[in-house]
Design a protein around this motif. Structure first.
Motif, PDB file in Angstrom:
ATOM      1  N   ARG A   1    -107.540 -33.293   2.877  1.00  0.00           N
ATOM      2  CA  ARG A   1    -105.677 -32.810   2.205  1.00  0.00           C
ATOM      3  C   ARG A   1    -105.798 -34.028   1.093  1.00  0.00           C
ATOM      4  O   ARG A   1    -106.236 -34.867   0.949  1.00  0.00           O
ATOM      5  CB  ARG A   1    -104.984 -33.717   3.468  1.00  0.00           C
ATOM      6  CG  ARG A   1    -103.676 -33.268   2.745  1.00  0.00           C
ATOM      7  CD  ARG A   1    -103.274 -33.864   4.410  1.00  0.00           C
ATOM      8  NE  ARG A   1    -102.572 -32.184   5.694  1.00  0.00           N
ATOM      9  CZ  ARG A   1    -102.827 -32.633   6.637  1.00  0.00           C
ATOM     10  NH1 ARG A   1    -102.453 -33.413   7.058  1.00  0.00           N
ATOM     11  NH2 ARG A   1    -102.916 -31.570   7.648  1.00  0.00           N
ATOM     12  N   PRO A   2    -105.742 -33.318   0.207  1.00  0.00           N
ATOM     13  CA  PRO A   2    -105.390 -34.140  -1.687  1.00  0.00           C
ATOM     14  C   PRO A   2    -103.965 -35.404  -1.360  1.00  0.00           C
ATOM     15  O   PRO A   2    -102.979 -34.955  -0.275  1.00  0.00           O
ATOM     16  CB  PRO A   2    -105.231 -33.075  -2.344  1.00  0.00           C
ATOM     17  CG  PRO A   2    -104.005 -32.054  -1.566  1.00  0.00           C
ATOM     18  CD  PRO A   2    -104.841 -31.574  -0.541  1.00  0.00           C
ATOM     19  N   VAL A   3    -104.172 -35.997  -1.532  1.00  0.00           N
ATOM     20  CA  VAL A   3    -103.237 -36.850  -1.647  1.00  0.00           C
ATOM     21  C   VAL A   3    -102.515 -37.122  -2.391  1.00  0.00           C
ATOM     22  O   VAL A   3    -101.331 -37.277  -2.737  1.00  0.00           O
ATOM     23  CB  VAL A   3    -104.057 -38.474  -1.667  1.00  0.00           C
ATOM     24  CG1 VAL A   3    -103.113 -39.680  -1.958  1.00  0.00           C
ATOM     25  CG2 VAL A   3    -104.859 -38.865  -0.629  1.00  0.00           C
ATOM     26  N   ALA A   4    -102.242 -36.738  -3.709  1.00  0.00           N
ATOM     27  CA  ALA A   4    -101.587 -36.660  -5.281  1.00  0.00           C
ATOM     28  C   ALA A   4    -102.820 -35.920  -5.800  1.00  0.00           C
ATOM     29  O   ALA A   4    -103.467 -35.786  -5.452  1.00  0.00           O
ATOM     30  CB  ALA A   4    -101.703 -38.290  -5.603  1.00  0.00           C
ATOM     31  N   VAL A   5    -101.632 -35.092  -6.268  1.00  0.00           N
ATOM     32  CA  VAL A   5    -102.132 -33.948  -7.242  1.00  0.00           C
ATOM     33  C   VAL A   5    -101.868 -34.419  -9.094  1.00  0.00           C
ATOM     34  O   VAL A   5    -100.736 -34.842  -8.719  1.00  0.00           O
ATOM     35  CB  VAL A   5    -101.199 -32.426  -7.416  1.00  0.00           C
ATOM     36  CG1 VAL A   5    -101.956 -30.931  -8.381  1.00  0.00           C
ATOM     37  CG2 VAL A   5    -101.268 -32.079  -5.830  1.00  0.00           C
TER      38      VAL A   5
ATOM     39  N   ARG B   1    -110.315 -23.315  -8.217  1.00  0.00           N
ATOM     40  CA  ARG B   1    -111.149 -23.641  -9.234  1.00  0.00           C
ATOM     41  C   ARG B   1    -110.061 -24.504 -10.579  1.00  0.00           C
ATOM     42  O   ARG B   1    -111.234 -25.091 -11.704  1.00  0.00           O
ATOM     43  CB  ARG B   1    -111.148 -22.377 -10.032  1.00  0.00           C
ATOM     44  CG  ARG B   1    -112.357 -21.292  -9.315  1.00  0.00           C
ATOM     45  CD  ARG B   1    -111.689 -20.116  -9.720  1.00  0.00           C
ATOM     46  NE  ARG B   1    -113.065 -19.386  -9.824  1.00  0.00           N
ATOM     47  CZ  ARG B   1    -112.650 -18.803  -8.478  1.00  0.00           C
ATOM     48  NH1 ARG B   1    -111.984 -18.616  -8.057  1.00  0.00           N
ATOM     49  NH2 ARG B   1    -113.910 -17.928  -8.779  1.00  0.00           N
ATOM     50  N   ALA B   2    -108.982 -24.890  -9.983  1.00  0.00           N
ATOM     51  CA  ALA B   2    -108.257 -26.223 -10.681  1.00  0.00           C
ATOM     52  C   ALA B   2    -107.252 -26.917  -9.742  1.00  0.00           C
ATOM     53  O   ALA B   2    -106.977 -26.778  -9.268  1.00  0.00           O
ATOM     54  CB  ALA B   2    -107.065 -25.063 -11.561  1.00  0.00           C
ATOM     55  N   ALA B   3    -107.070 -27.781 -10.414  1.00  0.00           N
ATOM     56  CA  ALA B   3    -105.981 -28.837  -9.556  1.00  0.00           C
ATOM     57  C   ALA B   3    -104.675 -27.726  -9.450  1.00  0.00           C
ATOM     58  O   ALA B   3    -104.046 -28.559  -8.275  1.00  0.00           O
ATOM     59  CB  ALA B   3    -106.553 -29.964 -10.006  1.00  0.00           C
ATOM     60  N   ALA B   4    -104.681 -27.994 -10.247  1.00  0.00           N
ATOM     61  CA  ALA B   4    -103.066 -27.131 -10.642  1.00  0.00           C
ATOM     62  C   ALA B   4    -102.728 -26.350  -9.407  1.00  0.00           C
ATOM     63  O   ALA B   4    -101.741 -25.590  -8.160  1.00  0.00           O
ATOM     64  CB  ALA B   4    -102.904 -26.284 -11.771  1.00  0.00           C
ATOM     65  N   GLU B   5    -103.799 -25.577  -9.102  1.00  0.00           N
ATOM     66  CA  GLU B   5    -103.867 -24.585  -8.053  1.00  0.00           C
ATOM     67  C   GLU B   5    -103.402 -25.406  -6.569  1.00  0.00           C
ATOM     68  O   GLU B   5    -102.904 -24.450  -5.382  1.00  0.00           O
ATOM     69  CB  GLU B   5    -105.235 -23.529  -7.301  1.00  0.00           C
ATOM     70  CG  GLU B   5    -105.346 -23.339  -8.854  1.00  0.00           C
ATOM     71  CD  GLU B   5    -106.612 -22.342  -9.099  1.00  0.00           C
ATOM     72  OE1 GLU B   5    -107.640 -22.326  -7.503  1.00  0.00           O
ATOM     73  OE2 GLU B   5    -106.955 -21.708  -9.623  1.00  0.00           O
ATOM     74  N   VAL B   6    -103.621 -26.366  -6.544  1.00  0.00           N
ATOM     75  CA  VAL B   6    -103.485 -27.161  -4.678  1.00  0.00           C
ATOM     76  C   VAL B   6    -102.387 -28.083  -4.659  1.00  0.00           C
ATOM     77  O   VAL B   6    -101.912 -28.468  -5.917  1.00  0.00           O
ATOM     78  CB  VAL B   6    -104.412 -28.586  -5.005  1.00  0.00           C
ATOM     79  CG1 VAL B   6    -104.647 -28.992  -3.251  1.00  0.00           C
ATOM     80  CG2 VAL B   6    -105.890 -27.276  -5.138  1.00  0.00           C
ATOM     81  N   THR B   7    -101.639 -27.802  -3.836  1.00  0.00           N
ATOM     82  CA  THR B   7    -100.117 -28.342  -3.210  1.00  0.00           C
ATOM     83  C   THR B   7    -100.599 -29.613  -2.741  1.00  0.00           C
ATOM     84  O   THR B   7    -101.244 -29.401  -2.461  1.00  0.00           O
ATOM     85  CB  THR B   7     -99.313 -27.208  -2.941  1.00  0.00           C
ATOM     86  OG1 THR B   7     -99.462 -26.892  -1.180  1.00  0.00           O
ATOM     87  CG2 THR B   7     -99.132 -26.178  -3.473  1.00  0.00           C
ATOM     88  N   PRO B   8     -99.359 -30.755  -2.612  1.00  0.00           N
ATOM     89  CA  PRO B   8     -99.806 -31.634  -2.126  1.00  0.00           C
ATOM     90  C   PRO B   8     -99.560 -31.266  -0.644  1.00  0.00           C
ATOM     91  O   PRO B   8     -98.859 -30.376   0.373  1.00  0.00           O
ATOM     92  CB  PRO B   8     -98.422 -32.291  -2.296  1.00  0.00           C
ATOM     93  CG  PRO B   8     -98.184 -31.932  -3.848  1.00  0.00           C
ATOM     94  CD  PRO B   8     -98.449 -30.396  -3.518  1.00  0.00           C
ATOM     95  N   GLU B   9    -100.153 -32.129   0.319  1.00  0.00           N
ATOM     96  CA  GLU B   9    -100.702 -32.246   1.677  1.00  0.00           C
ATOM     97  C   GLU B   9    -100.835 -30.816   2.055  1.00  0.00           C
ATOM     98  O   GLU B   9    -100.930 -30.407   3.592  1.00  0.00           O
ATOM     99  CB  GLU B   9     -98.880 -32.130   2.283  1.00  0.00           C
ATOM    100  CG  GLU B   9     -98.286 -33.595   2.084  1.00  0.00           C
ATOM    101  CD  GLU B   9     -99.562 -34.679   2.044  1.00  0.00           C
ATOM    102  OE1 GLU B   9    -100.571 -34.365   3.851  1.00  0.00           O
ATOM    103  OE2 GLU B   9     -99.415 -36.002   1.554  1.00  0.00           O
ATOM    104  N   GLU B  10    -101.987 -30.255   1.301  1.00  0.00           N
ATOM    105  CA  GLU B  10    -102.171 -28.840   1.243  1.00  0.00           C
ATOM    106  C   GLU B  10    -104.026 -29.232   2.132  1.00  0.00           C
ATOM    107  O   GLU B  10    -104.292 -29.583   1.647  1.00  0.00           O
ATOM    108  CB  GLU B  10    -102.545 -27.798   0.388  1.00  0.00           C
ATOM    109  CG  GLU B  10    -103.195 -26.145   0.435  1.00  0.00           C
ATOM    110  CD  GLU B  10    -103.546 -25.451  -0.132  1.00  0.00           C
ATOM    111  OE1 GLU B  10    -104.016 -24.003  -0.657  1.00  0.00           O
ATOM    112  OE2 GLU B  10    -102.929 -25.655  -1.775  1.00  0.00           O
TER     113      GLU B  10
END
Length: 411
Positions: free
Chosen positions: A399-403, A376-385
């Motif tokens: 997989r996110p590149v940058a948070v 629900r928020a970008a802060a919930e995602v860690t890099p390379e998760e």
């Protein structure tokens, strides 16, 4: 005074007779009332002999008087007459006989007799012997009738003939007794008591023809009145004619004016009863016939009603009503189903429009962590998760590149 005697010292008869005479002499002269039963006037004799009797009791006394005493009342006194005697008791020692020596004889007049009867009537009435509540009803048809009357008398003939004419099967238990004179009262009392004790006698009739006041006096005797009052069997008095009213009429359960009237009052008339039965049967037949006619008319009216004439008509009418109600129910149910279907279609359309699948079909995707929770928020995602992206036609891994940094909302 008592005399002392014993088997060893008895008293001679003469001495006993003299003592009795002495005791009787002490009584003195008395007034005695009774009825003359025997009268002896021997020609040339200076003494008249007569017997004085109590009509209510079986007691008699011999009376003697000088001819001069009797001659004063000889024209009005005879056998059967009631008299009052002023006499002195005498004991004739040689023969051991008691008699009365009359010094005066007075005939009892009719007026005096009636006065005494009136006094007796009041006395008995005060005791309640003439009360109406004591009188018993006669049986409708007595099986056996007791009859007290003179032998071969007109009263007996009137009662028997009239009763058998009215009801031929009637039975009688007859007691013939003297109905006047000194022996009348005890004889009538004995006959009434005997018939009252008879187990089959249902009613007792005491009958006598007409007569003078003196002739009817026995039926006003106090002992006879009390005997009738004590009877358990109903008693009918049929004494004399209509104007005659001895005391027996007042104490009896029913007073008949004549012996003939007694037969009519005690025994029902078979002709009248048959007529009454016939009338009752005719009345009963009319009542039953009228009741049947009324019920037949009611039944005919009931059968003439449409529902009874065509019973299936009511079923047909109800069947039409049932069909109409069923059609109305189907229409109403159809309307309700159509409305519910329309509402369900609209609701389904809204649900489909607002569903996540519809959103995905418009090009949107849903990101989920590995455990299936939604991002629900970008802060919930860690890099390379490694995340799973779900689109309308499937899902794939990203997989996110940058948070990006968390965005702090403005105050």
């Amino acid at each position: 005074m008592a005399v002392n005697t014993s088997p060893d010292a008895p008293m001679p008869v003469g001495q006993v007779s003299r003592l009795i005479g002495g005791w009787i002499d002490r009584l003195g002269a008395v007034w005695v009332e009774g009825q003359i039963t025997q009268l002896s006037r021997r020609p040339g004799a200076g003494v008249v002999f007569l017997t004085l009797r109590d009509p209510s009791h079986d007691v008699s006394l011999s009376v003697t008087c000088y001819r001069a005493v009797f001659d004063r009342v000889a024209d009005v006194v005879s056998e059967g007459a009631r008299v009052v005697v002023h006499a002195k008791p005498e004991w004739y020692a040689p023969r051991g006989q008691l008699s009365l020596r009359a010094a005066e004889i007075r005939p009892v007049g009719v007026g005096e007799l009636l006065a005494r009867l009136e006094q007796l009537k009041k006395s008995l009435a005060a005791e309640g012997l003439f009360a109406a509540e004591r009188k018993r009803a006669l049986p409708f048809l007595p099986q056996l009738i007791g009859l007290v009357c003179g032998r071969a008398s007109a009263a007996e003939r009137d009662v028997l003939e009239n009763a058998r004419h009215r009801w031929p099967a009637v039975r009688f238990e007859v007691r013939n007794v003297p109905v006047q004179g000194v022996h009348a009262v005890p004889s009538v009392i004995e006959a009434v008591q005997e018939l009252d004790a008879h187990p089959e006698v249902d009613v007792v009739i005491v009958a006598r023809g007409g007569g003078s006041v003196e002739d009817l006096l026995p039926f006003s005797d106090e002992q006879l009145v009390r005997t009738v009052a004590a009877c358990r069997t109903p008693v009918v008095s049929a004494i004399g004619h209509e104007p005659d009213t001895p005391l027996l009429d007042l104490v009896a359960d029913l007073r008949a004016s004549t012996p003939t009237d007694a037969a009519k009052r005690v025994v029902p008339d078979v002709g009248e009863e048959l007529t009454r039965v016939r009338h009752l049967r005719e009345r009963a037949l009319r009542c039953v016939t009228a009741h049947l006619d009324r019920e037949e008319r009611g039944l005919a009216a009931a059968r003439a009603r449409p529902c009874m004439e065509r019973p299936q008509r009511m079923v047909d009418e109800r069947a039409e009503q049932v069909d109409a109600l069923a059609a109305r129910s189907r229409r109403t149910l159809g309307h309700l189903l159509d409305r519910a279907d329309s509402e369900l279609s609209h609701t389904l359309a809204r649900v489909v429009a607002l569903s996540p699948a519809a959103t995905l079909r418009r090009g949107y995707a849903v990101l989920q962590h590995a455990d299936g929770s939604v991002v629900r928020a970008a802060a919930e995602v860690t890099p390379e998760e490694e995340l799973r992206a779900r689109v309308a036609e499937g899902e794939f891994t990203v997989r996110p590149v940058a948070v990006p940094p968390a965005v702090t909302p403005r105050p």
